[in-house]
Design a protein around this motif. Structure first.
Motif, PDB file in Angstrom:
ATOM      1  N   LEU A   1       6.482  13.201   2.355  1.00 22.19           N
ATOM      2  CA  LEU A   1       6.283  11.758   2.200  1.00 22.19           C
ATOM      3  C   LEU A   1       7.145  10.976   3.194  1.00 22.19           C
TER       4      LEU A   1
ATOM      5  N   VAL B   1       0.830  -1.206   0.000  1.00 21.37           N
ATOM      6  CA  VAL B   1       0.000   0.000   0.000  1.00 21.37           C
ATOM      7  C   VAL B   1       0.863   1.253   0.000  1.00 21.37           C
ATOM      8  N   ILE B   2       1.834   1.290   0.883  1.00 24.67           N
ATOM      9  CA  ILE B   2       2.644   2.499   1.027  1.00 24.67           C
ATOM     10  C   ILE B   2       3.498   2.738  -0.216  1.00 24.67           C
TER      11      ILE B   2
ATOM     12  N   THR C   1       2.832   1.856  -3.263  1.00 24.05           N
ATOM     13  CA  THR C   1       1.946   2.365  -4.305  1.00 24.05           C
ATOM     14  C   THR C   1       1.657   3.849  -4.101  1.00 24.05           C
ATOM     15  N   GLN C   2       1.376   4.220  -2.863  1.00 29.80           N
ATOM     16  CA  GLN C   2       1.031   5.618  -2.605  1.00 29.80           C
ATOM     17  C   GLN C   2       2.228   6.546  -2.785  1.00 29.80           C
ATOM     18  N   LEU C   3       3.403   6.076  -2.438  1.00 28.91           N
ATOM     19  CA  LEU C   3       4.592   6.892  -2.673  1.00 28.91           C
ATOM     20  C   LEU C   3       4.809   7.101  -4.167  1.00 28.91           C
TER      21      LEU C   3
ATOM     22  N   MET D   1       2.555   7.002  -6.580  1.00 28.00           N
ATOM     23  CA  MET D   1       1.517   7.890  -7.096  1.00 28.00           C
ATOM     24  C   MET D   1       1.812   9.337  -6.728  1.00 28.00           C
ATOM     25  N   SER D   2       2.257   9.563  -5.501  1.00 23.85           N
ATOM     26  CA  SER D   2       2.514  10.940  -5.058  1.00 23.85           C
ATOM     27  C   SER D   2       3.685  11.554  -5.794  1.00 23.85           C
TER      28      SER D   2
ATOM     29  N   ALA E   1       2.767  12.371  -9.231  1.00 25.93           N
ATOM     30  CA  ALA E   1       1.839  13.499  -9.287  1.00 25.93           C
ATOM     31  C   ALA E   1       2.535  14.817  -8.984  1.00 25.93           C
TER      32      ALA E   1
END
Lengths: 229, 229
Positions: free
Chosen positions: A215, A141-142, A144-146, A148-149, A152
């Motif tokens: 982050l 999860v983490i 993936t979010q890193l 994406m961030s 972005a």
DNA sequence: ACCTGAACACCGTTCAAGT
DNA sequence: ACCTGAACACCGTTCAAGT
């Protein structure tokens, strides 16, 4: 960049690499909308159907751009370092590669798990996060979010690139600043007060430093709440 | 959803709202590529040039979708709450609106500062961050990064939406899981071990809970390092 | 005010054919 | 193996015209 069709009657055959590189250059200079089968072909002095011998379709060509970008990300070996410093290095390495390609970076967003280099990158991030004490699920999860961030942060950079077109960049930034500054101060006190930083905050390195701090600080905070082993 | 052209000879005039809403529905069900001037017009039983009376061009139509999404974000009034709880509420409110529209959410990325509702949202985030002690410049940077991250969490959600097409979603998730699980375990030990969570981690609420914790924790960590007033 | 018809330049893709 | 030619369906936009 364009290869005139007349100056070399015996063109050497195209390669996927060359096609991908000219597609990336096109994205950098004119944006993703300019990345067109026909325009890329023209860059190489070739009819547009020639590309279909090298790629099954446009989607595969875009996959190639994403793969090419991921492949350039080199996470420095840092065996002796703490996990949170290694995480910072890894995030910086991603940013360093993606920043010069704000338009093309968009293409990497959905392709991390479908490109070989993207999987290698994922593997490294998962390793760091597992070392921090996160479970496999949490690490997935983490990571993936890193990803994406970070992507972005780069794609959020609006308008023309500062490197490719500095005066175009300046003009766009000034226009945005003026628009924000002219807003109703009663409705938008904070926006009007921060018009310049809002309009141009993505322009300098401190923007990305702040993003990394955000982050990395977030991950550290989550790690600190893990049950001690 | 489609309005047959024969069943109402005296169609009431289109409105920007109706056009935007059908465009959003199209993005939700078939993705951004399906959002086409001609297809939207067909939904309303009208020739495609009719839309040019309501919008100057496609870009303005897409602006309308972004504006429509921003306008739905209602940050709950929480006067007595601490700034970090209000930040969490605000981020949750964004997620709640954007999550059902993973394809269209992409359109909001570059349009925060060029839509009225986006500016209102920015104003509220800046207010919260200023209250946390950040300067105007810092608040501008952090607000931008929070927006970019939240939007990317949603747009990173790959493939068909779980709400709109549950069995399509399931099939895609299974395929991705199988692909990841079949990778070389020597090269990708962490990826293969976490194949399922990687392939489907965006599917449930805990993904977004984790994302909020990551961002809010990051902002808190940055606030903690501010010089005390 | 609101919409249509015809036309234009551009796009991705297929398929048979050339060398 | 590598590329071309012709054709197709689709796209966004313009412009004059209809009601």
């Amino acid at each position: 960049m364009a290869r005139a069709s007349g100056d070399d009657r015996q063109r050497e055959p195209l390669s996927r690499q060359e096609i991908v590189r000219s597609a990336l250059a096109l994205a950098d200079s004119e944006g993703l909308d300019a990345v067109t089968v026909r325009r890329i072909a023209a860059e190489h002095g070739v009819t547009h159907m020639a590309l279909y011998w090298h790629f099954r379709g446009k989607e595969q060509l875009l996959d190639g751009i994403a793969e090419y970008l991921f492949a350039q990300i080199e996470i420095p070996p840092a065996a002796g370092e703490s996990w949170d410093r290694r995480l910072l290095f890894a995030l910086s390495a991603m940013l360093a590669v993606l920043r010069p390609h704000p338009a093309a970076a968009q293409l990497t967003q959905g392709r991390v798990l479908s490109s070989d280099a993207g999987l290698r990158l994922t593997e490294q991030f998962l390793g760091i996060l597992r070392e921090a004490g996160f479970s496999g699920e949490q690490s997935a999860v983490i990571a993936t979010q890193l990803f994406m961030s970070v992507i972005a942060f780069v794609t959020g950079h609006p308008g023309p690139s500062r490197l490719d077109d500095p005066e175009g960049y300046e003009a766009a930034a000034r226009t945005r600043t003026a628009l924000l500054g002219a807003l109703d101060q009663a409705r938008f006190p904070n926006v009007t007060a921060a018009a310049a930083p809002l309009a141009r905050c993505t322009e300098d390195a401190s923007y990305y430093d702040s993003g990394l701090e955000l982050l990395a600080g977030g991950v550290r905070a989550m790690a600190a709440r893990l049950p001690q082993p």
